[in-house]
Write a protein that holds these residues in place. Structure first.
Motif, PDB file in Angstrom:
ATOM      1  N   LEU A  38       0.826  -1.204   0.000  1.00  0.00           N
ATOM      2  CA  LEU A  38       0.000   0.000   0.000  1.00  0.00           C
ATOM      3  C   LEU A  38       0.864   1.259   0.000  1.00  0.00           C
ATOM      4  O   LEU A  38       0.519   2.259  -0.634  1.00  0.00           O
ATOM      5  N   LEU A  39       1.998   1.218   0.700  1.00  0.00           N
ATOM      6  CA  LEU A  39       2.911   2.353   0.662  1.00  0.00           C
ATOM      7  C   LEU A  39       3.467   2.562  -0.741  1.00  0.00           C
ATOM      8  O   LEU A  39       3.660   3.699  -1.184  1.00  0.00           O
ATOM      9  N   ALA A  40       3.715   1.461  -1.449  1.00  0.00           N
ATOM     10  CA  ALA A  40       4.195   1.576  -2.833  1.00  0.00           C
ATOM     11  C   ALA A  40       3.132   2.243  -3.709  1.00  0.00           C
ATOM     12  O   ALA A  40       3.454   3.070  -4.577  1.00  0.00           O
ATOM     13  N   VAL A  41       1.863   1.901  -3.493  1.00  0.00           N
ATOM     14  CA  VAL A  41       0.778   2.535  -4.246  1.00  0.00           C
ATOM     15  C   VAL A  41       0.700   4.021  -3.901  1.00  0.00           C
ATOM     16  O   VAL A  41       0.563   4.876  -4.787  1.00  0.00           O
ATOM     17  N   LEU A  42       0.787   4.339  -2.612  1.00  0.00           N
ATOM     18  CA  LEU A  42       0.751   5.734  -2.183  1.00  0.00           C
ATOM     19  C   LEU A  42       1.886   6.528  -2.839  1.00  0.00           C
ATOM     20  O   LEU A  42       1.664   7.634  -3.356  1.00  0.00           O
ATOM     21  N   ASN A  43       3.085   5.955  -2.831  1.00  0.00           N
ATOM     22  CA  ASN A  43       4.227   6.635  -3.459  1.00  0.00           C
ATOM     23  C   ASN A  43       4.001   6.812  -4.960  1.00  0.00           C
ATOM     24  O   ASN A  43       4.372   7.844  -5.534  1.00  0.00           O
ATOM     25  N   HIS A  44       3.390   5.815  -5.588  1.00  0.00           N
ATOM     26  CA  HIS A  44       3.082   5.914  -7.017  1.00  0.00           C
ATOM     27  C   HIS A  44       2.146   7.091  -7.283  1.00  0.00           C
ATOM     28  O   HIS A  44       2.370   7.884  -8.216  1.00  0.00           O
ATOM     29  N   HIS A  45       1.089   7.230  -6.458  1.00  0.00           N
ATOM     30  CA  HIS A  45       0.153   8.339  -6.644  1.00  0.00           C
ATOM     31  C   HIS A  45       0.830   9.684  -6.396  1.00  0.00           C
ATOM     32  O   HIS A  45       0.523  10.668  -7.075  1.00  0.00           O
ATOM     33  N   GLN A  46       1.766   9.725  -5.441  1.00  0.00           N
ATOM     34  CA  GLN A  46       2.505  10.966  -5.211  1.00  0.00           C
ATOM     35  C   GLN A  46       3.360  11.331  -6.423  1.00  0.00           C
ATOM     36  O   GLN A  46       3.403  12.492  -6.832  1.00  0.00           O
ATOM     37  N   GLU A  47       4.018  10.324  -6.987  1.00  0.00           N
ATOM     38  CA  GLU A  47       4.851  10.580  -8.168  1.00  0.00           C
ATOM     39  C   GLU A  47       4.019  11.042  -9.349  1.00  0.00           C
ATOM     40  O   GLU A  47       4.489  11.828 -10.182  1.00  0.00           O
ATOM     41  N   GLN A  48       2.772  10.573  -9.425  1.00  0.00           N
ATOM     42  CA  GLN A  48       1.878  10.985 -10.495  1.00  0.00           C
ATOM     43  C   GLN A  48       1.263  12.367 -10.248  1.00  0.00           C
ATOM     44  O   GLN A  48       0.579  12.909 -11.119  1.00  0.00           O
ATOM     45  N   GLY A  49       1.472  12.911  -9.057  1.00  0.00           N
ATOM     46  CA  GLY A  49       0.957  14.242  -8.740  1.00  0.00           C
ATOM     47  C   GLY A  49      -0.540  14.302  -8.551  1.00  0.00           C
ATOM     48  O   GLY A  49      -1.159  15.345  -8.821  1.00  0.00           O
ATOM     49  N   THR A  50      -1.153  13.214  -8.059  1.00  0.00           N
ATOM     50  CA  THR A  50      -2.611  13.166  -7.953  1.00  0.00           C
ATOM     51  C   THR A  50      -3.134  13.478  -6.551  1.00  0.00           C
ATOM     52  O   THR A  50      -4.336  13.433  -6.327  1.00  0.00           O
ATOM     53  N   PHE A  51      -2.241  13.804  -5.613  1.00  0.00           N
ATOM     54  CA  PHE A  51      -2.700  14.241  -4.295  1.00  0.00           C
ATOM     55  C   PHE A  51      -3.126  15.703  -4.364  1.00  0.00           C
ATOM     56  O   PHE A  51      -2.532  16.509  -5.082  1.00  0.00           O
ATOM     57  N   LYS A  52      -4.163  16.041  -3.573  1.00  0.00           N
ATOM     58  CA  LYS A  52      -4.652  17.413  -3.511  1.00  0.00           C
ATOM     59  C   LYS A  52      -4.743  17.870  -2.067  1.00  0.00           C
ATOM     60  O   LYS A  52      -4.956  17.062  -1.155  1.00  0.00           O
TER      61      LYS A  52
END
Length: 215
Positions: A38-52
């Motif tokens: 799950l941390l790997a998924v979270l890091n992936h979303h951060q790298e994609q810039g999809t956090f708001k």
């Protein structure tokens, strides 16, 4: 079979604590490997810039105020969830069905997002049920913080009402694999500042089906 039995024991403990106290804390809700996934998924979303940047309030009352709430979120669209996230959502679906069989809350759906609190940020005291929308019944937070120590801070603080009108404060350390679950409309709570980035999956079990895709 052994894993299924462990899940049922956790569900039973959670349901009993919710009925008795209005909240439940379950350690080792997921495995260490699932935490890493799950941390790997979270890091992936951060790298994609999809956090708001997260805000407060619903619909036309929504606003961003970093003094009140300092976290960043990434909503999960179940139909597009990556495999580790789907495993977690399936587990929460199982939990929702178990609670319906034992606590009769009439839960129908859920909504979750990945959450990141940068060091020093907080979420001041609040309750999770909106004044204009009372469908959130249970708040659930799964922590993903490996090697977290008390001196890192970042506690979830629950305010439990007492019969004499006073309150009892319960602090929950956000250690990896720990699930905190509580009644959304009953327990005020806040997130205290931490010295490290603080990661979680945060969401709600609801008594209404979701009508719109997550943003």
């Amino acid at each position: 079979m052994e894993e299924l039995e462990e899940h049922l024991q956790q569900f039973e403990l959670l349901a009993d604590k919710l009925s008795e106290d209005g909240y439940a804390i379950i350690d080792n809700f997921i495995s260490k490997q699932q935490i890493r996934d799950l941390l790997a998924v979270l890091n992936h979303h951060q790298e994609q810039g999809t956090f708001k940047k997260a805000g407060i309030g619903a619909s036309d009352q929504y606003q961003v105020d970093k003094q009140v709430r300092g976290d960043y979120i990434r909503w999960i669209e179940p139909s597009q969830a990556l495999p580790p996230t789907r495993v977690f959502l399936n587990r929460m679906d199982e939990l929702m069905r178990y609670i319906n069989r034992t606590c009769y809350l009439g839960l129908k759906d859920y909504e979750f997002h990945f959450t990141v609190y940068p060091p020093g940020t907080v979420y001041k005291r609040h309750i999770d049920q909106f004044q204009t929308n009372d469908h959130r019944q249970l708040s659930c937070i799964l922590y993903l913080n490996e090697d977290w120590l008390p001196e890192h801070g970042g506690n979830l603080r629950l305010y439990l009402p007492k019969v004499d009108g006073s309150e009892e404060e319960i602090d929950v350390l956000p250690v990896a694999g720990r699930l905190a679950c509580f009644r959304s409309n009953l327990l005020p709570h806040e997130v205290l500042p931490a010295t490290r980035h603080r990661y979680s999956l945060t969401g709600w079990l609801k008594d209404q089906l979701n009508e719109l895709p997550f943003l």
